[in-house]
Design a protein around this motif. Structure first.
Motif, mmCIF file in Angstrom:
data_model
loop_
_atom_site.group_PDB
_atom_site.id
_atom_site.type_symbol
_atom_site.label_atom_id
_atom_site.label_comp_id
_atom_site.label_asym_id
_atom_site.label_seq_id
_atom_site.Cartn_x
_atom_site.Cartn_y
_atom_site.Cartn_z
ATOM 1 N N VAL A 42 0.219 1.444 -15.776
ATOM 2 C CA VAL A 42 -1.138 1.527 -15.224
ATOM 3 C C VAL A 42 -1.122 2.250 -13.882
ATOM 4 N N VAL A 43 -0.177 1.913 -13.022
ATOM 5 C CA VAL A 43 -0.051 2.592 -11.725
ATOM 6 C C VAL A 43 0.179 4.083 -11.925
ATOM 7 N N SER A 89 0.876 14.412 -3.806
ATOM 8 C CA SER A 89 1.589 15.458 -4.550
ATOM 9 C C SER A 89 2.212 14.850 -5.800
ATOM 10 N N PRO A 90 2.497 15.697 -6.784
ATOM 11 C CA PRO A 90 3.156 15.173 -7.993
ATOM 12 C C PRO A 90 4.490 14.485 -7.677
ATOM 13 N N GLY A 91 5.204 14.946 -6.669
ATOM 14 C CA GLY A 91 6.458 14.298 -6.280
ATOM 15 C C GLY A 91 6.258 12.885 -5.769
ATOM 16 N N GLY A 92 5.074 12.612 -5.240
ATOM 17 C CA GLY A 92 4.784 11.274 -4.743
ATOM 18 C C GLY A 92 4.649 10.241 -5.839
ATOM 19 N N ILE A 93 4.396 10.679 -7.055
ATOM 20 C CA ILE A 93 4.266 9.740 -8.176
ATOM 21 C C ILE A 93 5.582 9.000 -8.386
ATOM 22 N N GLN A 94 6.702 9.692 -8.262
ATOM 23 C CA GLN A 94 8.011 9.040 -8.426
ATOM 24 C C GLN A 94 8.197 7.951 -7.367
ATOM 25 N N ARG A 95 7.821 8.241 -6.129
ATOM 26 C CA ARG A 95 7.918 7.240 -5.063
ATOM 27 C C ARG A 95 6.984 6.066 -5.361
ATOM 28 N N ARG A 98 7.965 -0.751 -8.855
ATOM 29 C CA ARG A 98 9.099 -1.526 -9.406
ATOM 30 C C ARG A 98 9.587 -2.555 -8.392
ATOM 31 N N ALA A 99 9.755 -2.131 -7.147
ATOM 32 C CA ALA A 99 10.221 -3.046 -6.104
ATOM 33 C C ALA A 99 9.213 -4.175 -5.881
ATOM 34 N N VAL A 141 0.850 -1.187 0.000
ATOM 35 C CA VAL A 141 0.000 0.000 0.000
ATOM 36 C C VAL A 141 0.887 1.239 0.000
ATOM 37 N N VAL A 142 0.517 2.221 -0.837
ATOM 38 C CA VAL A 142 1.231 3.499 -0.932
ATOM 39 C C VAL A 142 0.187 4.611 -0.931
ATOM 40 N N ARG A 143 0.474 5.706 -0.221
ATOM 41 C CA ARG A 143 -0.406 6.870 -0.249
ATOM 42 C C ARG A 143 0.362 8.040 -0.838
#
Length: 135
Positions: free
Chosen positions: A54-55, A21-27, A33-34, A16-18
């Motif tokens: 898709v993500v 912000s646009p910067g969160g898309i990179q995370r 990937r992991a 699960v990821v929350r």
């Protein structure tokens, strides 16, 4: 026999990821990937790329059109990977013609539907989009 099928249908992994912000898309991409690399067996590289796309599209659309925040849940079973993105806006995505002249979008929802084996949407206080991809 039925017990074996039910046991095999359980997810083998979940993450699960929350983001808000646009910067969160990179995370979110890095976590995806992991996640795919950690699956055993890992999906074919083309499938892993499709999952990542898709993500990325669903999370970006949640930020732009879904209320500025999202929750991503990745899960995997023996044959599928499911991407679930929730956001606070109950409005369902609308397909629109891709804008080839000014580059303002219109490609994402088409890609998500094309790359996924199945896409479903549940609505409540917001919505969750589930995209299932063959592993």
């Amino acid at each position: 026999m039925n017990g074996t099928k039910i046991a095999n249908a359980r997810p083998t992994a979940s993450t699960v990821v929350r983001g808000d912000s646009p910067g969160g898309i990179q995370r979110t991409r890095a976590v995806t990937r992991a996640f795919t690399r950690g699956l055993n067996p890992p999906p074919h590289p083309d499938v892993a790329d499709a999952i990542l796309l898709v993500v990325s599209e669903l999370a970006t659309n949640a930020l732009r059109h879904g209320g500025g925040r999202y929750t991503l849940e990745l899960s995997a079973g023996p044959d599928t990977v499911t991407v679930a993105v929730s956001d606070p806006n109950p409005a369902v995505p609308r397909a629109r013609p891709p804008d080839l002249s000014t580059g303002t979008g219109g490609f994402g929802w088409h890609m998500v539907r094309r790359l996924s084996r199945e896409v479903t949407i549940t609505r409540g206080r917001g919505k969750t989009i589930y995209a299932s991809l063959l592993r």
